[in-house]
Design an enzyme around this catalytic site. Structure first.
Site, PDB file in Angstrom:
ATOM      1  N   HIS A  41      16.463  -1.891   7.437  1.00 46.88           N
ATOM      2  CA  HIS A  41      16.377  -0.438   7.397  1.00 46.88           C
ATOM      3  C   HIS A  41      15.602   0.043   8.621  1.00 46.88           C
ATOM      4  CE1 HIS A  41      12.911  -1.737   4.695  1.00 46.88           C
ATOM      5  NE2 HIS A  41      12.304  -1.183   5.712  1.00 46.88           N
TER       6      HIS A  41
HETATM    7  P1  TYD Z   1      11.151  -1.584   0.642  1.00 44.52           P
HETATM    8  O1  TYD Z   1      10.422  -0.793   1.649  1.00 44.52           O
HETATM    9  O2  TYD Z   1      12.626  -1.375   0.541  1.00 44.52           O
HETATM   10  O3  TYD Z   1      10.868  -3.115   0.896  1.00 44.52           O
HETATM   11  P2  TYD Z   1      11.235  -3.925   2.234  1.00 44.52           P
HETATM   12  O4  TYD Z   1      10.469  -3.266   3.345  1.00 44.52           O
HETATM   13  O5  TYD Z   1      10.823  -5.306   2.030  1.00 44.52           O
HETATM   14  O6  TYD Z   1      12.691  -3.827   2.408  1.00 44.52           O
HETATM   15  O7  TYD Z   1      10.486  -1.317  -0.760  1.00 44.52           O
HETATM   16  C1  TYD Z   1      10.910  -1.986  -1.932  1.00 44.52           C
HETATM   17  C2  TYD Z   1      10.540  -1.135  -3.136  1.00 44.52           C
HETATM   18  O8  TYD Z   1       9.127  -0.920  -3.199  1.00 44.52           O
HETATM   19  C3  TYD Z   1      11.197   0.227  -3.148  1.00 44.52           C
HETATM   20  O9  TYD Z   1      11.692   0.469  -4.455  1.00 44.52           O
HETATM   21  C4  TYD Z   1      10.081   1.205  -2.876  1.00 44.52           C
HETATM   22  C5  TYD Z   1       8.837   0.473  -3.290  1.00 44.52           C
HETATM   23  N1  TYD Z   1       7.689   0.790  -2.401  1.00 44.52           N
HETATM   24  C6  TYD Z   1       6.711   1.661  -2.816  1.00 44.52           C
HETATM   25  O10 TYD Z   1       6.749   2.199  -3.935  1.00 44.52           O
HETATM   26  N2  TYD Z   1       5.662   1.919  -1.981  1.00 44.52           N
HETATM   27  C7  TYD Z   1       5.572   1.360  -0.746  1.00 44.52           C
HETATM   28  O11 TYD Z   1       4.601   1.628  -0.007  1.00 44.52           O
HETATM   29  C8  TYD Z   1       6.624   0.477  -0.314  1.00 44.52           C
HETATM   30  C9  TYD Z   1       6.590  -0.166   1.039  1.00 44.52           C
HETATM   31  C10 TYD Z   1       7.653   0.217  -1.171  1.00 44.52           C
END
Ligand code: TYD
Length: 137
Positions: free
Chosen positions: A52
């Site tokens: 992303h």
């Molecule tokens: P995501 O940012 O998609 O993870 P990665 O960077 O590994 O792809 O986040 C995964 C899940 O966690 C998503 O449902 C949102 C939640 N999340 C929060 O609630 N707060 C945060 O600060 C982060 C980074 C994620």
């Protein structure tokens, strides 16, 4: 935002027979005001996280433990960074597509972020990312 704005920041390393210590501190070792920190852990060895980009979030990623790769893409060029030392932070500007893969077992990825969590800041579709890059360039 282009790949040449990405920086590998060498963090202070206080070497000590009792164990080493590193730190990150604004504004000298962190190029933005810290709003949030989160960490990724318990990733099965060899696993990856979906890609992303962030519309406004800037971040610094540190391999606190173990190793993993961060693949960064500015819409034109793509570069792979292997993070395996806890005294290096990878600075990722906004509007850079980022994927993380090749996690070693028990690795911990620390992410220091310039923004609070906002789902609307995420671009999760590479084609939309490319379109938004074109419209801001
Ligand atoms: P995501 O940012 O998609 O993870 P990665 O960077 O590994 O792809 O986040 C995964 C899940 O966690 C998503 O449902 C949102 C939640 N999340 C929060 O609630 N707060 C945060 O600060 C982060 C980074 C994620």
């Amino acid at each position: 935002m282009k790949l040449d704005e990405i920086k590998l920041i060498e963090l202070p390393k206080i070497e000590d027979a009792r164990g080493n210590l590193s730190f990150i501190q604004a504004p000298d070792t962190l190029p933005f005001e810290l709003k949030r920190t989160y960490w990724i852990y318990d990733v099965a060895g060899g696993n990856s996280r979906e890609g992303h980009a962030f519309r406004s979030q800037e971040e610094v990623i540190v391999a606190l433990s173990g190793s993993f790769d961060v693949v960064l893409d500015d819409g034109v060029n793509r570069r792979r960074y292997h993070l395996c030392r806890s005294y290096y932070g990878l600075y990722v500007p906004r509007m850079i597509w980022r994927e993380m893969d090749n996690f070693s077992t028990n690795s911990v990825a620390l992410v220091l972020s310039s923004t609070c969590y906002d789902e609307a800041d995420y671009i999760t579709d590479y084609a939309i990312f490319q379109n938004e890059k074109i419209s801001i360039s």
